[in-house]
Scaffold this active site. Sequence first.
Site, PDB file in Angstrom:
ATOM      1  N   TYR A 152      26.696  24.774  34.929  1.00  0.00           N
ATOM      2  CA  TYR A 152      26.041  23.427  35.234  1.00  0.00           C
ATOM      3  C   TYR A 152      24.772  23.545  34.679  1.00  0.00           C
ATOM      4  O   TYR A 152      24.094  22.495  34.392  1.00  0.00           O
ATOM      5  CB  TYR A 152      25.917  23.368  36.763  1.00  0.00           C
ATOM      6  CG  TYR A 152      26.805  22.265  37.329  1.00  0.00           C
ATOM      7  CD1 TYR A 152      27.964  21.848  36.852  1.00  0.00           C
ATOM      8  CD2 TYR A 152      26.598  21.796  38.587  1.00  0.00           C
ATOM      9  CE1 TYR A 152      28.920  21.106  37.034  1.00  0.00           C
ATOM     10  CE2 TYR A 152      27.379  20.743  39.106  1.00  0.00           C
ATOM     11  CZ  TYR A 152      28.611  20.416  38.377  1.00  0.00           C
ATOM     12  OH  TYR A 152      29.327  19.669  39.005  1.00  0.00           O
ATOM     13  N   LYS A 220      34.434  36.605  38.914  1.00  0.00           N
ATOM     14  CA  LYS A 220      35.348  37.066  37.790  1.00  0.00           C
ATOM     15  C   LYS A 220      34.814  38.648  37.176  1.00  0.00           C
ATOM     16  O   LYS A 220      34.593  38.563  35.832  1.00  0.00           O
ATOM     17  CB  LYS A 220      35.486  35.999  36.857  1.00  0.00           C
ATOM     18  CG  LYS A 220      36.633  36.326  35.707  1.00  0.00           C
ATOM     19  CD  LYS A 220      38.124  36.273  36.414  1.00  0.00           C
ATOM     20  CE  LYS A 220      39.136  36.621  35.185  1.00  0.00           C
ATOM     21  NZ  LYS A 220      40.239  37.064  35.561  1.00  0.00           N
ATOM     22  N   ASP A 271      41.187  34.712  40.095  1.00  0.00           N
ATOM     23  CA  ASP A 271      42.379  34.736  39.853  1.00  0.00           C
ATOM     24  C   ASP A 271      43.088  34.995  41.022  1.00  0.00           C
ATOM     25  O   ASP A 271      44.067  34.327  41.627  1.00  0.00           O
ATOM     26  CB  ASP A 271      42.859  35.114  38.808  1.00  0.00           C
ATOM     27  CG  ASP A 271      42.584  36.592  38.340  1.00  0.00           C
ATOM     28  OD1 ASP A 271      41.215  36.726  38.341  1.00  0.00           O
ATOM     29  OD2 ASP A 271      43.214  37.466  37.986  1.00  0.00           O
ATOM     30  N   ASP A 295      34.055  25.094  41.554  1.00  0.00           N
ATOM     31  CA  ASP A 295      34.671  23.873  40.930  1.00  0.00           C
ATOM     32  C   ASP A 295      36.353  23.820  41.082  1.00  0.00           C
ATOM     33  O   ASP A 295      36.880  22.853  41.764  1.00  0.00           O
ATOM     34  CB  ASP A 295      34.201  23.504  39.553  1.00  0.00           C
ATOM     35  CG  ASP A 295      34.389  22.232  39.130  1.00  0.00           C
ATOM     36  OD1 ASP A 295      34.468  21.497  39.769  1.00  0.00           O
ATOM     37  OD2 ASP A 295      34.171  22.013  37.931  1.00  0.00           O
TER      38      ASP A 295
END
Length: 405
Positions: A152, A220, A271, A295
């Site tokens: 963003y 991540k 994930d 998101d």
Amino acid sequence: MAVAGGKIDYQGGRWIVPDHPIIPFIEGDGTGADIWRASQRVFDAAVAKAFGGKRSIVWKEVLAGEKAFKATGNWLPDETLAVIREHRVAIKGPLTTPVGGGMRSLNVALRQILDLYACIRPVRWFAGVPAPVREPQKLDVVIFRENIEDVYAGIEFEAGSEKADKLRDFLIDQLGVKTLRQGSAIGIKPMSKFGSQRLVAKAIQYAIDHQRPSITLVHKGNIQKFTEGAFRDWGYQLAKERFGGQTIPEADAGSGTREAGRVLIKDRIADAMFQQVLLRPDEYSVIATSNLNGDYLSDACAAQVGGLGMAPGANVGDGYAVFEATHGTAPKYAGQDKVNPGSVILSGVMMFEEIGWSAAGKAIIAGIEGALAAKKVTYDLARQMPGATEVPTSTFADAIIAHLK
Ligand code: NAP
């Protein structure tokens, strides 16, 4: 007689809310007017029901989007931003994004001006709503997504542009980057300790205030160690330093549940988290995550409970909060009194919880559950619910009001 109304204030990390707060609203474009009309009736009835006439909301319309453009020639008048800033808490319907440049997005403007750094999306199932999984009731999460940094921040350079090429040269010549294909587009992913920790702090405070059992830091970090991995580390560090007595890291906890009244802090790689919310949804409660992960995760979770059309959202900072529908303007149904007002109504529930008027929020939840059980629902739900009667937006609102508790 009209009540004069007072301003909401914010001191020492807490809202100070008068009995008759002035709350600015943006009706929204397209179906916004139908939805807002229905939602406002539900909000007023819920406040009356919950507080027996002692409290009420003094609504103040502010203009944005097409309505603003028609009235003032400006898509986002400065006055709208000033009024929202002055009153601190606002609620909005969906707005048309005009095609073509040169116009500020309200969401971006508000996020930047009011520093609304947490995007909050609660996701739960309502009995009767058709869902694609067998046990949708097992998912009940509140997602806190960082709202300012990461993708963003919008720092990127077009493939083949002079700036992208300059940056590539700099990365190779000065910073020792070995492989970076010529002509690449380059995006930059900034994540700060300050930005990450204040988001995690808000999520932990929410878990404590709402007796939620755990917080999961989703990242991540196995691949992006210094951004996503740091988000995880800063999160654990913050939990220990600021909330040490009220939280416990998963590594130190025995059974993996809320230990001795302390909120469990755990982390999952993004994930794996997408698998976890499908396979073991009831092990997750509050989620704190960076911008891009959040998101994806919030829409995936909303879809899992069949609730994309009814998903509420809020953008919250310190002392400022804007609540909103997460769907768009659905322009083809504008003026038909047809679409589902659930997203704006549930964002109102979030608003009531945030300002400490939880009884009004609870009344609305009971109202929605009652309307769904009575199977009097708008077209989007009716087309998937066997035996349901399709009713207009306004009648759905009537059914919610009839079931307020
Ligand atoms: P959309 O307005 O969300 O509509 C897409 C479809 O979603 C609708 O055709 C309808 O599906 C369903 N839907 C949306 N809201 C619904 C509701 N309240 N009740 C029942 N069904 C609903 O998305 P879009 O057509 O891509 O965007 C239209 C405009 O909205 C664009 O200008 C876009 O930029 C803007 N937008 C604004 C926001 C915002 O302000 N937060 C967010 C997203 C998009 P069916 O026709 O299949 O029934």
